[in-house]
Motif scaffolding. Sequence first.
Motif: not given
Length: 283
Positions: A230-232, A247-249, A272-274
């Motif tokens: 997946m694109l990170l 941060v985008k997933l 924060q994302c995790l």
Amino acid sequence: KTTAINSRTETQNSKTTLTKAECLAASKQESNPVLQKIRKLAYESQNLKSPYQNAKETLHAASQRVPVVIDFRIENIPGRSSISFVCHVIIEGIEVASEKGTNIKQAKTNACETAHRIILMPKIEIVESSTNVKSLKGSVLTQVPNPGNFTPVQNKNQFPGSTEGLTHTSKLPIGSVATYKESNMNSGLKRKLNQRKLLEEFIIVEHIDPLSGGGGAANILRKSADFSHMLLEFEYFPQGEATRCVVKLEEEVLADMVGDTRQLAKTAASAQCLQTLRNYVGF
């Protein structure tokens, strides 16, 4: 717009241990001969007719069915009032686990419990340290559930709390252009143009090994995104004298933080994302 995902803790789709059948299948699929033996050892440990009292006895019994060598290395650790011991479990020359104990027996028991848990993990790999010590790294896989059961939130206060020098942000000004970008596309991520995967397909890969603590949130995100194909993306914007990291997933914004430096902003946004993803799966 900065968005997150509401957490729901009643569902946890984490994969921490392979079943007996999965261990057997993994041993057949493994190309590395040492890892193949370890997978067979894991299979035999679950295939024993009579359960044993502890992992040490289980590993010993299973090793009688597989051509594998299990060694123990004991170290004394002097203390102010007493001596403690560290036991290293070594399988086929690979350090699998190390644990402490107040005596040698307890240290061995604790180390074997950890070793048994690691060899049963869904993903294992051999890593080599800068001192040429080879160890086994086990990974816990967490499958994100269907995002249709969750609703986006726009309240920035629902993100994990900020620390000194870091602030949460509102939406980016119209026309903002990132001054710097990072993504795992640069590491050979294979995907078709405009192909996007669902968040439910993201798998969090947590590394557990005796030599390191996992490498930080940014490293976990990168390894997990690569594993999930997946694109990170990390995008950086000027914020006065500070730097803002988004941060985008799969092009979905999951974190947005400001720090005094680019690295500080990335560290905070990654955490924060995790945390958002962990809350998402209740893990």
